[in-house]
Design a protein around this motif. Sequence first.
Motif, PDB file in Angstrom:
ATOM      1  N   GLY A 447       0.808  -1.206   0.000  1.00 40.67           N
ATOM      2  CA  GLY A 447       0.000   0.000   0.000  1.00 40.67           C
ATOM      3  C   GLY A 447       0.847   1.265   0.000  1.00 40.67           C
ATOM      4  O   GLY A 447       1.954   1.290   0.542  1.00 40.67           O
ATOM      5  N   VAL A 448       0.322   2.316  -0.600  1.00 39.77           N
ATOM      6  CA  VAL A 448       1.058   3.572  -0.757  1.00 39.77           C
ATOM      7  C   VAL A 448       0.266   4.707  -0.128  1.00 39.77           C
ATOM      8  O   VAL A 448      -0.956   4.798  -0.296  1.00 39.77           O
ATOM      9  CB  VAL A 448       1.327   3.856  -2.254  1.00 39.77           C
ATOM     10  CG1 VAL A 448       1.846   5.276  -2.460  1.00 39.77           C
ATOM     11  CG2 VAL A 448       2.318   2.846  -2.812  1.00 39.77           C
ATOM     12  N   SER A 449       0.989   5.576   0.610  1.00 33.62           N
ATOM     13  CA  SER A 449       0.346   6.722   1.252  1.00 33.62           C
ATOM     14  C   SER A 449       0.749   8.053   0.626  1.00 33.62           C
ATOM     15  O   SER A 449       0.120   9.081   0.911  1.00 33.62           O
ATOM     16  CB  SER A 449       0.701   6.747   2.742  1.00 33.62           C
ATOM     17  OG  SER A 449       2.099   6.975   2.924  1.00 33.62           O
ATOM     18  N   ARG A 450       1.774   8.029  -0.215  1.00 28.12           N
ATOM     19  CA  ARG A 450       2.278   9.292  -0.757  1.00 28.12           C
ATOM     20  C   ARG A 450       3.183   9.001  -1.959  1.00 28.12           C
ATOM     21  O   ARG A 450       3.870   7.968  -1.998  1.00 28.12           O
ATOM     22  CB  ARG A 450       3.079  10.046   0.311  1.00 28.12           C
ATOM     23  CG  ARG A 450       3.497  11.453  -0.043  1.00 28.12           C
ATOM     24  CD  ARG A 450       4.303  12.078   1.093  1.00 28.12           C
ATOM     25  NE  ARG A 450       4.588  13.485   0.850  1.00 28.12           N
ATOM     26  CZ  ARG A 450       5.384  14.238   1.596  1.00 28.12           C
ATOM     27  NH1 ARG A 450       5.985  13.701   2.667  1.00 28.12           N
ATOM     28  NH2 ARG A 450       5.593  15.510   1.315  1.00 28.12           N
ATOM     29  N   VAL A 451       3.188   9.916  -2.924  1.00 23.97           N
ATOM     30  CA  VAL A 451       4.085   9.831  -4.080  1.00 23.97           C
ATOM     31  C   VAL A 451       4.778  11.172  -4.234  1.00 23.97           C
ATOM     32  O   VAL A 451       4.112  12.220  -4.271  1.00 23.97           O
ATOM     33  CB  VAL A 451       3.318   9.491  -5.378  1.00 23.97           C
ATOM     34  CG1 VAL A 451       4.263   9.479  -6.571  1.00 23.97           C
ATOM     35  CG2 VAL A 451       2.609   8.138  -5.252  1.00 23.97           C
ATOM     36  N   ASN A 503       5.116   4.109   2.058  1.00 26.48           N
ATOM     37  CA  ASN A 503       4.098   3.255   2.662  1.00 26.48           C
ATOM     38  C   ASN A 503       3.387   4.003   3.784  1.00 26.48           C
ATOM     39  O   ASN A 503       3.653   5.187   4.026  1.00 26.48           O
ATOM     40  CB  ASN A 503       4.702   1.923   3.136  1.00 26.48           C
ATOM     41  CG  ASN A 503       5.745   2.105   4.242  1.00 26.48           C
ATOM     42  OD1 ASN A 503       5.805   3.142   4.908  1.00 26.48           O
ATOM     43  ND2 ASN A 503       6.577   1.093   4.430  1.00 26.48           N
ATOM     44  N   SER A 504       2.495   3.308   4.487  1.00 20.97           N
ATOM     45  CA  SER A 504       1.695   3.971   5.516  1.00 20.97           C
ATOM     46  C   SER A 504       2.528   4.440   6.699  1.00 20.97           C
ATOM     47  O   SER A 504       2.097   5.316   7.460  1.00 20.97           O
ATOM     48  CB  SER A 504       0.601   3.019   6.015  1.00 20.97           C
ATOM     49  OG  SER A 504       1.173   1.829   6.547  1.00 20.97           O
ATOM     50  N   ALA A 505       3.743   3.895   6.856  1.00 22.17           N
ATOM     51  CA  ALA A 505       4.633   4.313   7.940  1.00 22.17           C
ATOM     52  C   ALA A 505       5.529   5.476   7.531  1.00 22.17           C
ATOM     53  O   ALA A 505       6.387   5.905   8.311  1.00 22.17           O
ATOM     54  CB  ALA A 505       5.482   3.123   8.397  1.00 22.17           C
TER      55      ALA A 505
END
Length: 517
Positions: A447-451, A503-505
């Motif tokens: 999962g990705v939280s930011r690009v 990622n989410s972290a």
Amino acid sequence: MTASKKLHVCSTLLVATLGILPMSSHAGLFDQLIKLLGGGGTTTTTPGTGTGTIPADAATKGTFGPVVNWPLIPMHVVVLPDGRVMSYGSDSKGVQTGQFIYDVWDPSKGTGTDSHLVLPNTTGTDVFCSAQVIVPSSGAVLLVGGDRTVKGVRNYSADDVNFFDYRHNALYAAPQRMSFLRWYPTVVTLSNGKILVLGGRIDPNTPAPTPELYSDEEGWTVLNGATSNDAYGLRNWSYPRAYQAPNGKVFVTTIWGGTYYLDASGNGSVAATSLKLTESDFYLPSVMYAPGKILSFRKFNKAVSIDINGATPTATTVTGVGQDRYHGSATVLANGQVLVNGGSMVDNVANGVAYQAKIWTPATKAWTVAATASKMRLYHSISLLLPDATVLTAGGGAPGPATNLNAEVYTPPYLYNGTSKAVRPVIQAAPTATTWGANFTATVDSGVSRVTFIKTGSVTHTIDFDQRFMDLSYTSSGGTLTIQAPTSANAAPPGYYMLFVFNSAGVPSVAKIIKLG
């Protein structure tokens, strides 16, 4: 007297008595002593891995890796389109000259001797104190200006133009020279893909106040209408700070406080803006940390955040700088924070040396204390974001209190989870090229939280000519991301960018390098 001071005094007396160092020599004393006692030597490591136990505060401060040898003082460094790093500036002994060798480092091979490709400079140009940048259309490194020796005196200027072809590891001279001799010039990639060259000096007493343009298609053009001694001539000739602005012009800050917009169209023109800054110095850093926003360090422990997105540029005070960092560096990290490292309170003197780095967070305008380096990084030192989201810090000297034929790789806090290395997301596939406003796809393993999208750096003398940062919008479906490229060439000039996913972290991937435009 404390135990550490007693050890220092005893060590100094011992080494001086043995005749290894003169009594007046303190720089590198403990390095020499450790070598005598069987320590030291060359350390080989993969960038960002470090050695030994991870400190308890790594997740808040990051870490500097071991000191590793470098085949020259890397005064000039540039990330190549294939992820390797070109550097040059001195000979193999750390003596001022870029006439004989340059280096191409492959970070994927670690930091040992085998990771470096040292090549001969056969162009006849001493590229010491030139300027370098990637040409968007070809991917070649453009090197402009440099050093000449006249009647035995160094630091005269050159009008030479050279290119490095990274595909064939070849440095070659161009047939057409610039119209002006330049030493300490600035290069800026414009929204149309042309390269603007401004500033520098013609000889030790004469600045070069008239800019020039280069493109592969048209060669060189002089912008006589943009001549200015105030903006990038007599009052501001040394590596002027200049940035492609959102309004299509080039924004220039000066050491004396004036700011300008340069229009590179036609014959060129330049006009002062209403924004006046406090005094700065040629050797205090600045960096564009977000679209249209610049962190600029000024004298006397001051800094400002400059916003050039509106009709009129504005500046707000940034508090908590801590100290002046002459010859320090400011580098945008993969997450948009700014790493500030190196420098000293006195210009190229080991007085108030800033071994400890700091990190500035634009969203909160707050500073946090980062890790402490082993080596002073003063005049001719560099800091460069690498595709693996670590930072190469290196060099210093020729001249200076230390001749640093070495580097330390800084691993930011985002790559740690407590006292362990963080698990990183992986970009499994991404395109090699895109264009403005286009949607492109990338596949990831989690999962990705930011690009984020960061232009590959090109650094020398406290300035990164090309680095700029932006977040990209995206949608996610399973392991496939649909990412929107930047919509404006003014905000994101053509060239090569590092694509990071988080990622989410908040842990970044290793980047994929994508050509924009």
